[in-house]
Design a protein around this motif. Structure first.
Motif, short mmCIF file in Angstrom:
data_model
loop_
_atom_site.label_atom_id
_atom_site.label_comp_id
_atom_site.label_asym_id
_atom_site.label_seq_id
_atom_site.Cartn_x
_atom_site.Cartn_y
_atom_site.Cartn_z
N TRP A 1 0.77 -1.27 0.06
CA TRP A 1 0.01 -0.11 0.12
C TRP A 1 0.92 1.11 -0.15
O TRP A 1 0.58 2.19 -0.80
CB TRP A 1 -0.94 -0.10 1.23
N SER A 2 2.02 1.39 0.62
CA SER A 2 2.69 2.38 0.90
C SER A 2 3.47 2.72 -0.43
O SER A 2 3.87 3.95 -0.59
CB SER A 2 3.83 2.29 2.03
N LYS A 3 3.47 1.78 -1.27
CA LYS A 3 4.27 1.96 -2.61
C LYS A 3 3.31 2.02 -3.69
O LYS A 3 3.79 2.13 -5.07
CB LYS A 3 5.23 0.89 -2.83
N ARG A 4 2.07 2.13 -3.67
CA ARG A 4 1.06 1.85 -4.79
C ARG A 4 1.18 3.02 -5.95
O ARG A 4 1.03 2.74 -6.88
CB ARG A 4 -0.46 1.65 -4.09
N ARG A 5 1.48 4.20 -5.37
CA ARG A 5 1.43 5.43 -6.14
C ARG A 5 2.70 5.39 -6.99
O ARG A 5 2.77 5.42 -8.33
CB ARG A 5 1.67 6.76 -5.58
N ALA A 6 3.95 5.04 -6.56
CA ALA A 6 5.34 4.67 -7.28
C ALA A 6 5.11 3.61 -8.23
O ALA A 6 5.58 3.55 -9.44
CB ALA A 6 6.23 4.61 -6.28
N LEU A 7 4.21 2.55 -7.85
CA LEU A 7 4.27 1.58 -8.58
C LEU A 7 2.98 1.78 -9.60
O LEU A 7 3.53 1.19 -10.98
CB LEU A 7 3.34 0.33 -7.95
N GLY A 8 2.25 2.39 -9.57
CA GLY A 8 1.14 2.85 -10.60
C GLY A 8 2.06 3.67 -11.69
O GLY A 8 1.79 3.51 -12.81
N HIS A 9 2.84 4.67 -11.27
CA HIS A 9 3.53 5.30 -12.12
C HIS A 9 4.64 4.43 -13.09
O HIS A 9 4.61 4.79 -14.09
CB HIS A 9 4.06 6.66 -11.43
N ASP A 10 5.17 3.45 -12.54
CA ASP A 10 6.20 2.77 -13.01
C ASP A 10 5.40 1.80 -14.04
O ASP A 10 5.95 1.84 -15.09
CB ASP A 10 6.79 1.84 -11.97
N ARG A 11 4.12 1.57 -13.61
CA ARG A 11 3.35 0.44 -14.70
C ARG A 11 3.11 1.49 -15.93
O ARG A 11 3.05 0.97 -16.96
CB ARG A 11 2.35 0.13 -13.96
N LEU A 12 2.49 2.50 -15.67
CA LEU A 12 2.27 3.50 -16.77
C LEU A 12 3.44 3.71 -17.75
O LEU A 12 3.23 3.67 -18.88
CB LEU A 12 1.60 4.61 -16.19
N ALA A 13 4.51 3.95 -17.19
CA ALA A 13 5.73 4.48 -18.05
C ALA A 13 5.92 2.87 -18.80
O ALA A 13 6.21 3.01 -20.06
CB ALA A 13 6.95 4.63 -17.25
N LEU A 14 5.91 1.89 -18.32
CA LEU A 14 6.16 0.58 -18.92
C LEU A 14 5.14 0.43 -19.94
O LEU A 14 5.31 -0.07 -21.19
CB LEU A 14 6.03 -0.67 -17.94
#
Length: 281
Positions: free
Chosen positions: A129-142
């Motif tokens: 949960w604490s990393k969901r924003r960073a994870l989401g932005h990483d996935r969008l870039a991919l």
């Protein structure tokens, strides 16, 4: 002003096909659908609106399947997610779903993305949960690497993809920092969100539209400071219950599209509300 709609489509409501046809016939601009894969019954996350969580949250149709049906029976109706819980998806699969829907609909798709509120749902997807924003932005870039015109590799903190042949491509041409379909980010107003919107999106999808007199000028300031054309910023108030005064206020702020909330009901109830909303068209 374009008036679109959103609804929790479920196994108990009007169908995507029937609703899409009625929306296009009446002259509404679009249909946005929310996403929840499941709602764990041992829920600890409070419902953001307060009180008990409405039953429709645990019965939602998959938005991409439902929007695919809507696309097949319409020609002008825009289609969107409000929102895709991007951290909960495999980005390679999601990139294919998004590009396919945009391609088959002739470029009518809007990717609304957000970070969610249900900790238990995200946890079942393996999301910290604490990393969901960073994870989401990483996935969008991919995903955008797969949508690029030429095969493009991506190596991120949470995922990677080799330079690949990946078709179809989204219809809309790359613009500034954005590749892929029209992309709006949902979430509460704040410096981090606004910086992310200016960096990687076409605009903002605020829930309900409160406080926009203060937040829209601030977002415009951040947008322009990032070197983005102020004419290209899109703010789309979401899940709005309309009134003439409210819509006039949005228009004064330069807002060109508003998404109206429909009830999660069978066809007769939904159509009664649509007929009432048609007075605002």
């Amino acid at each position: 002003m374009r008036l679109a709609t959103t609804i929790f489509l479920t196994d108990e409501t009007i169908t995507p096909v029937a609703l899409a046809r009625e929306l296009e016939q009446r002259g509404f601009a679009g249909l946005y659908l929310p996403e929840h894969t499941h709602i764990p019954v041992s829920r600890e996350s409070p419902y953001p609106a307060g009180g008990e969580l409405p039953a429709e949250y645990g019965r939602t149709l998959d938005p991409f399947v439902a929007l695919g049906q809507a696309a097949a029976v319409t020609e002008r109706l825009t289609l969107g997610t409000g929102i895709t819980l991007i951290a909960q998806h495999d980005p390679i699969d999601l990139a294919k779903q998004v590009a396919t829907l945009d391609h088959l609909s002739g470029g009518r798709f809007t990717l609304g993305i957000g970070y969610g509120w249900n900790v238990e749902e995200a946890a079942d997807h393996g999301v910290d949960w604490s990393k969901r924003r960073a994870l989401g932005h990483d996935r969008l870039a991919l995903m955008r690497a797969l949508w690029a015109t030429e095969p493009t590799a991506y190596e991120g903190e949470y995922g990677s993809v080799r330079a690949s042949t990946a078709y179809p491509k989204p219809v809309q041409e790359p613009r500034g920092p954005v590749t892929g379909p029209r992309t709006l980010i949902g979430g509460a107003a704040g410096p981090k969100l606004f910086a992310r919107i200016a960096e990687s999106a076409d605009g903002w999808l605020p829930i309900g539209g409160r406080g926009l007199s203060q937040s829209v000028p601030e977002l415009r300031r951040v947008w322009e400071a990032a070197g983005r054309d102020p004419q290209h910023l899109q703010v789309v108030p979401y899940a709005v219950l309309p009134s003439p005064g409210k819509l006039a206020h949005y228009a004064d702020l330069g807002i060109e599209e508003v998404v109206l909330q429909l009830p999660p009901e069978p066809a007769p109830g939904v159509l009664r509300v649509l007929d009432a909303y048609a007075a605002h068209l």
